[in-house]
Design a protein around this motif. Structure first.
Motif, PDB file in Angstrom:
ATOM      1  N   VAL A   1      24.707 -25.604  15.201  1.00  0.00           N
ATOM      2  CA  VAL A   1      24.037 -26.870  14.917  1.00  0.00           C
ATOM      3  C   VAL A   1      25.084 -27.950  14.692  1.00  0.00           C
ATOM      4  CG1 VAL A   1      22.042 -25.711  13.896  1.00  0.00           C
ATOM      5  CG2 VAL A   1      23.940 -26.435  12.426  1.00  0.00           C
ATOM      6  N   TRP A   2      24.619 -29.188  14.733  1.00  0.00           N
ATOM      7  CA  TRP A   2      25.458 -30.323  14.383  1.00  0.00           C
ATOM      8  C   TRP A   2      25.050 -30.798  13.004  1.00  0.00           C
ATOM      9  CZ3 TRP A   2      29.589 -32.585  16.797  1.00  0.00           C
ATOM     10  CH2 TRP A   2      30.009 -33.829  16.307  1.00  0.00           C
ATOM     11  N   CYS A   3      26.014 -30.813  12.094  1.00  0.00           N
ATOM     12  CA  CYS A   3      25.749 -31.278  10.733  1.00  0.00           C
ATOM     13  C   CYS A   3      26.359 -32.654  10.537  1.00  0.00           C
ATOM     14  CB  CYS A   3      26.359 -30.326   9.706  1.00  0.00           C
ATOM     15  SG  CYS A   3      25.589 -28.700   9.603  1.00  0.00           S
ATOM     16  N   ASP A   4      25.534 -33.611  10.171  1.00  0.00           N
ATOM     17  CA  ASP A   4      26.071 -34.897   9.759  1.00  0.00           C
ATOM     18  C   ASP A   4      26.186 -34.868   8.240  1.00  0.00           C
ATOM     19  OD1 ASP A   4      25.992 -37.772   8.781  1.00  0.00           O
ATOM     20  OD2 ASP A   4      26.218 -38.067  10.949  1.00  0.00           O
TER      21      ASP A   4
ATOM     22  N   GLY B   1      24.617 -37.077   3.358  1.00  0.00           N
ATOM     23  CA  GLY B   1      24.992 -35.879   4.110  1.00  0.00           C
ATOM     24  C   GLY B   1      23.954 -34.773   4.066  1.00  0.00           C
ATOM     25  N   GLY B   2      23.927 -33.955   5.125  1.00  0.00           N
ATOM     26  CA  GLY B   2      23.051 -32.784   5.145  1.00  0.00           C
ATOM     27  C   GLY B   2      22.025 -32.776   6.253  1.00  0.00           C
ATOM     28  N   TYR B   3      22.073 -33.714   7.214  1.00  0.00           N
ATOM     29  CA  TYR B   3      21.136 -33.692   8.343  1.00  0.00           C
ATOM     30  C   TYR B   3      21.547 -32.602   9.336  1.00  0.00           C
ATOM     31  CZ  TYR B   3      18.985 -38.120   6.912  1.00  0.00           C
ATOM     32  OH  TYR B   3      18.309 -39.106   6.226  1.00  0.00           O
TER      33      TYR B   3
ATOM     34  N   THR C   1      21.368 -21.771   5.606  1.00  0.00           N
ATOM     35  CA  THR C   1      20.203 -21.941   6.463  1.00  0.00           C
ATOM     36  C   THR C   1      20.015 -23.382   6.906  1.00  0.00           C
ATOM     37  OG1 THR C   1      18.764 -22.224   4.533  1.00  0.00           O
ATOM     38  CG2 THR C   1      19.023 -19.982   5.392  1.00  0.00           C
ATOM     39  N   SER C   2      20.858 -24.290   6.421  1.00  0.00           N
ATOM     40  CA  SER C   2      20.758 -25.693   6.825  1.00  0.00           C
ATOM     41  C   SER C   2      22.046 -26.399   6.457  1.00  0.00           C
ATOM     42  CB  SER C   2      19.577 -26.382   6.140  1.00  0.00           C
ATOM     43  OG  SER C   2      19.879 -26.645   4.780  1.00  0.00           O
ATOM     44  N   CYS C   3      22.222 -27.584   7.037  1.00  0.00           N
ATOM     45  CA  CYS C   3      23.381 -28.405   6.673  1.00  0.00           C
ATOM     46  C   CYS C   3      23.252 -28.940   5.255  1.00  0.00           C
ATOM     47  CB  CYS C   3      23.527 -29.555   7.658  1.00  0.00           C
ATOM     48  SG  CYS C   3      23.779 -29.025   9.377  1.00  0.00           S
ATOM     49  N   THR C   4      22.022 -29.077   4.790  1.00  0.00           N
ATOM     50  CA  THR C   4      21.811 -29.578   3.432  1.00  0.00           C
ATOM     51  C   THR C   4      22.395 -28.625   2.406  1.00  0.00           C
ATOM     52  OG1 THR C   4      19.776 -30.690   4.120  1.00  0.00           O
ATOM     53  CG2 THR C   4      20.068 -30.339   1.770  1.00  0.00           C
ATOM     54  N   ASN C   5      22.127 -27.311   2.539  1.00  0.00           N
ATOM     55  CA  ASN C   5      22.691 -26.415   1.532  1.00  0.00           C
ATOM     56  C   ASN C   5      24.171 -26.141   1.754  1.00  0.00           C
ATOM     57  OD1 ASN C   5      22.628 -24.186   3.442  1.00  0.00           O
ATOM     58  ND2 ASN C   5      20.512 -23.807   2.846  1.00  0.00           N
ATOM     59  N   ILE C   6      24.670 -26.339   2.987  1.00  0.00           N
ATOM     60  CA  ILE C   6      26.123 -26.280   3.200  1.00  0.00           C
ATOM     61  C   ILE C   6      26.802 -27.413   2.440  1.00  0.00           C
ATOM     62  CG2 ILE C   6      27.986 -26.522   4.888  1.00  0.00           C
ATOM     63  CD1 ILE C   6      26.189 -25.138   6.928  1.00  0.00           C
ATOM     64  N   LYS C   7      26.241 -28.612   2.556  1.00  0.00           N
ATOM     65  CA  LYS C   7      26.798 -29.765   1.852  1.00  0.00           C
ATOM     66  C   LYS C   7      26.744 -29.565   0.344  1.00  0.00           C
ATOM     67  CE  LYS C   7      28.348 -34.033   1.530  1.00  0.00           C
ATOM     68  NZ  LYS C   7      29.686 -34.436   2.016  1.00  0.00           N
ATOM     69  N   ALA C   8      25.633 -29.048  -0.145  1.00  0.00           N
ATOM     70  CA  ALA C   8      25.480 -28.835  -1.586  1.00  0.00           C
ATOM     71  C   ALA C   8      26.473 -27.800  -2.096  1.00  0.00           C
ATOM     72  CB  ALA C   8      24.052 -28.412  -1.909  1.00  0.00           C
ATOM     73  N   SER C   9      26.754 -26.772  -1.284  1.00  0.00           N
ATOM     74  CA  SER C   9      27.639 -25.688  -1.709  1.00  0.00           C
ATOM     75  C   SER C   9      29.112 -26.043  -1.563  1.00  0.00           C
ATOM     76  CB  SER C   9      27.335 -24.421  -0.915  1.00  0.00           C
ATOM     77  OG  SER C   9      28.184 -23.354  -1.287  1.00  0.00           O
ATOM     78  N   TRP C  10      29.498 -26.610  -0.438  1.00  0.00           N
ATOM     79  CA  TRP C  10      30.907 -26.840  -0.126  1.00  0.00           C
ATOM     80  C   TRP C  10      31.381 -28.246  -0.447  1.00  0.00           C
ATOM     81  CZ3 TRP C  10      34.304 -23.079   1.418  1.00  0.00           C
ATOM     82  CH2 TRP C  10      33.757 -21.845   1.784  1.00  0.00           C
ATOM     83  N   GLY C  11      30.468 -29.176  -0.682  1.00  0.00           N
ATOM     84  CA  GLY C  11      30.861 -30.528  -1.065  1.00  0.00           C
ATOM     85  C   GLY C  11      31.697 -31.217   0.001  1.00  0.00           C
ATOM     86  N   ASP C  12      32.779 -31.844  -0.425  1.00  0.00           N
ATOM     87  CA  ASP C  12      33.608 -32.621   0.493  1.00  0.00           C
ATOM     88  C   ASP C  12      34.380 -31.751   1.488  1.00  0.00           C
ATOM     89  OD1 ASP C  12      32.758 -34.937  -0.704  1.00  0.00           O
ATOM     90  OD2 ASP C  12      34.489 -35.109  -2.037  1.00  0.00           O
TER      91      ASP C  12
ATOM     92  N   ALA D   1      32.972 -29.837   3.482  1.00  0.00           N
ATOM     93  CA  ALA D   1      32.110 -29.817   4.666  1.00  0.00           C
ATOM     94  C   ALA D   1      32.064 -31.215   5.265  1.00  0.00           C
ATOM     95  CB  ALA D   1      30.708 -29.342   4.282  1.00  0.00           C
ATOM     96  N   THR D   2      32.628 -31.369   6.460  1.00  0.00           N
ATOM     97  CA  THR D   2      32.660 -32.662   7.143  1.00  0.00           C
ATOM     98  C   THR D   2      31.788 -32.599   8.391  1.00  0.00           C
ATOM     99  OG1 THR D   2      34.664 -31.991   8.346  1.00  0.00           O
ATOM    100  CG2 THR D   2      34.967 -33.203   6.276  1.00  0.00           C
ATOM    101  N   THR D   3      31.451 -33.744   8.934  1.00  0.00           N
ATOM    102  CA  THR D   3      30.562 -33.827  10.089  1.00  0.00           C
ATOM    103  C   THR D   3      31.134 -33.060  11.279  1.00  0.00           C
ATOM    104  OG1 THR D   3      29.681 -35.957   9.383  1.00  0.00           O
ATOM    105  CG2 THR D   3      29.482 -35.422  11.734  1.00  0.00           C
ATOM    106  N   GLY D   4      30.275 -32.266  11.920  1.00  0.00           N
ATOM    107  CA  GLY D   4      30.704 -31.505  13.091  1.00  0.00           C
ATOM    108  C   GLY D   4      29.830 -30.308  13.341  1.00  0.00           C
ATOM    109  N   LEU D   5      30.347 -29.345  14.127  1.00  0.00           N
ATOM    110  CA  LEU D   5      29.604 -28.138  14.500  1.00  0.00           C
ATOM    111  C   LEU D   5      29.670 -27.089  13.396  1.00  0.00           C
ATOM    112  CD1 LEU D   5      30.725 -27.740  18.236  1.00  0.00           C
ATOM    113  CD2 LEU D   5      28.502 -28.523  17.396  1.00  0.00           C
ATOM    114  N   TYR D   6      28.532 -26.415  13.177  1.00  0.00           N
ATOM    115  CA  TYR D   6      28.439 -25.363  12.173  1.00  0.00           C
ATOM    116  C   TYR D   6      27.524 -24.256  12.689  1.00  0.00           C
ATOM    117  CZ  TYR D   6      30.533 -28.387   8.613  1.00  0.00           C
ATOM    118  OH  TYR D   6      31.392 -29.184   7.901  1.00  0.00           O
ATOM    119  N   LEU D   7      27.698 -23.082  12.119  1.00  0.00           N
ATOM    120  CA  LEU D   7      26.727 -22.010  12.301  1.00  0.00           C
ATOM    121  C   LEU D   7      25.800 -21.986  11.101  1.00  0.00           C
ATOM    122  CD1 LEU D   7      28.792 -18.941  13.609  1.00  0.00           C
ATOM    123  CD2 LEU D   7      27.015 -20.189  14.858  1.00  0.00           C
ATOM    124  N   ILE D   8      24.520 -21.752  11.339  1.00  0.00           N
ATOM    125  CA  ILE D   8      23.573 -21.459  10.265  1.00  0.00           C
ATOM    126  C   ILE D   8      22.786 -20.235  10.679  1.00  0.00           C
ATOM    127  CG2 ILE D   8      23.404 -23.874   9.545  1.00  0.00           C
ATOM    128  CD1 ILE D   8      20.626 -23.968  10.860  1.00  0.00           C
ATOM    129  N   ARG D   9      22.107 -19.622   9.752  1.00  0.00           N
ATOM    130  CA  ARG D   9      21.304 -18.431  10.059  1.00  0.00           C
ATOM    131  C   ARG D   9      19.850 -18.735   9.768  1.00  0.00           C
ATOM    132  NH1 ARG D   9      22.123 -13.179  11.274  1.00  0.00           N
ATOM    133  NH2 ARG D   9      20.645 -11.608  10.498  1.00  0.00           N
TER     134      ARG D   9
END
Length: 413
Positions: free
Chosen positions: A214-217, A223-225, A185-196, A198-206
């Motif tokens: 979305v764009w995840c930095d 990380g996680g914006y 649901t956010s780049c923050t939990n993507i970063k927390a789950s996938w760690g390194d 997950a790199t900066t770029g385009l992602y899908l969230i629900r």
């Protein structure tokens, strides 16, 4: 063991002779001096002549000897003691052992440290023969399969087991699925789950029962914006050109907040220099297309990298209309007269903000109102673009802006 030496028996002579010869035989045998050199002959005891503590039966001048059979001792109750079992690891199979390979015994080997064969289902992984072994749990979800060849059904097998609570199952962090097989649901939990991974770029969230690009930095402030571009129309010199059919609608910062709120987001407001740099990168990314309220906006490179458009308004507002920190750098430490609106879900959390560390003469001015914000000016020729100034206006509006998710509140600590 030495060969048994049979005892000398001096009793029973009479039994092998006739009764008439008994006296003569006894007379010849019962010479007290005759047996002194014979180790089987002892002097009679002064006690009871019928028995002795050694278990031998004696008659004055005569002794019978009981010889140990060679089968070990006996317990106090007269029963024979069992020999102690040999230890596991001596290289010999001593029941109840099933195997014994001596120093080669290992819980990862063929024969375990308990001298049992290492088999599937015993909870020990036989290296080179078994991939896993969860004992009685083999075959259950999230454990080893029944044959110890690999995992059974689990999160991560790219198949959705809905009856086990899985919502998704992907091996790529970009497709809105976390490693825990729940929706991102956010780049923050993507970063927390996938760690390194997950790199900066385009992602899908629900979010709000829909998928969003979305764009995840994944670098700034740990990380996680999460960013979304919004475009109400195309800002070009020739707005009547058929390939650009959307006319722009200019919105104030508060109106932009409402638009962002449609996805549960908020208008971008920088909380650190790193956060601002991350937003500039998102706005400047040509592959990051904007969206409208209901659909994806066509990816026009002319506007998709319009930093001046997307960052011309931001969510920093005056606390008291008509007051400001004129001539001071625009950040929460030097200019507390401006602030980010509090999150309705966290009204007690005061968010820091950071736009610039360099003062601009006459700004931010006092020409502001409760519904006003600043209008930001950029040098787009610089890479990355940089802020050149900001103005306090009563009617600061923009057709484009950047929305963000506020779950990451700023730099760590």
């Amino acid at each position: 063991m030495h060969e048994r030496i049979l005892p000398r028996i001096r009793v029973g002579v009479a039994g092998r002779m006739g009764g008439g010869m008994l006296a003569v035989a006894l007379a010849g045998c019962l010479d007290r001096n005759a047996g002194l050199d014979d180790p089987t002959v002892v002097e009679p005891s002064t006690g009871d002549s019928s028995s002795s503590s050694s278990g031998s039966t004696t008659v004055p001048g005569i002794m019978t000897t009981t010889v140990d059979s060679g089968h070990g001792g006996s317990d106090s109750d007269g029963t024979t003691a069992e020999p102690a079992p040999e230890p596991c690891g001596n290289g010999k199979i001593d029941p109840p052992e099933l195997c014994d390979q001596g120093e080669a015994n290992s819980d990862a080997g063929e024969c375990t440290l308990a001298c049992r064969w290492n088999v599937c289902g015993d909870g020990r992984v036989h290296a080179g023969d078994e991939a896993c072994d969860d004992g009685p749990d083999n075959g259950n979800y999230g454990h080893c399969d029944m044959n110890c060849d690999g995992p059974a059904e689990r999160c991560g097998d790219l198949s959705v087991q809905a009856d086990e609570g899985e919502l998704c199952d992907e091996n790529d962090p970009h497709f809105a699925c976390l490693k825990e097989c729940t929706w991102a649901t956010s780049c923050t939990n993507i970063k927390a789950s996938w760690g390194d991974e997950a790199t900066t770029g385009l992602y899908l969230i629900r979010r709000m029962s829909q998928f969003l690009t979305v764009w995840c930095d994944m670098d700034a402030d740990g990380g996680g914006y999460t960013f979304i571009k919004y475009a109400s129309g195309t800002v070009l010199d020739d707005q009547n050109a058929p390939e650009y059919p959307f006319s722009p609608i200019y919105l104030s910062a508060l109106q932009a907040e409402q638009k962002c709120g449609y996805w549960g987001l908020r208008l971008f407001a920088p909380r650190s220099p790193e956060h601002l740099a991350a937003a500039i990168g998102a706005a400047n990314a040509k592959q990051f297309a904007p969206i409208q309220k209901d659909t994806l906006f066509p990816p026009y490179p002319e506007i998709d990298s319009d930093v001046e458009g997307y960052l011309s308004i931001m969510g920093v507002y005056p606390i008291t209309p008509g007051t400001s920190c004129v001539g001071k750098a625009l950040n929460s430490e030097t200019c507390p007269e401006w602030a980010i609106k509090t999150d309705p879900l966290q009204p007690d959390v005061v968010l820091p903000y950071w736009v610039s560390g360099t003062p601009i003469a006459g700004q931010p001015g006092t020409n502001n109102c409760a519904d006003c914000s600043l209008y930001y000016q950029w040098n787009k020729l610089a890479q990355p673009p940089v802020i050149t100034g900001y103005l306090a206006l009563k009617n600061a509006t923009s057709a484009h802006f950047l929305c963000e998710l506020g779950d990451k509140l700023g730099p760590p600590g």
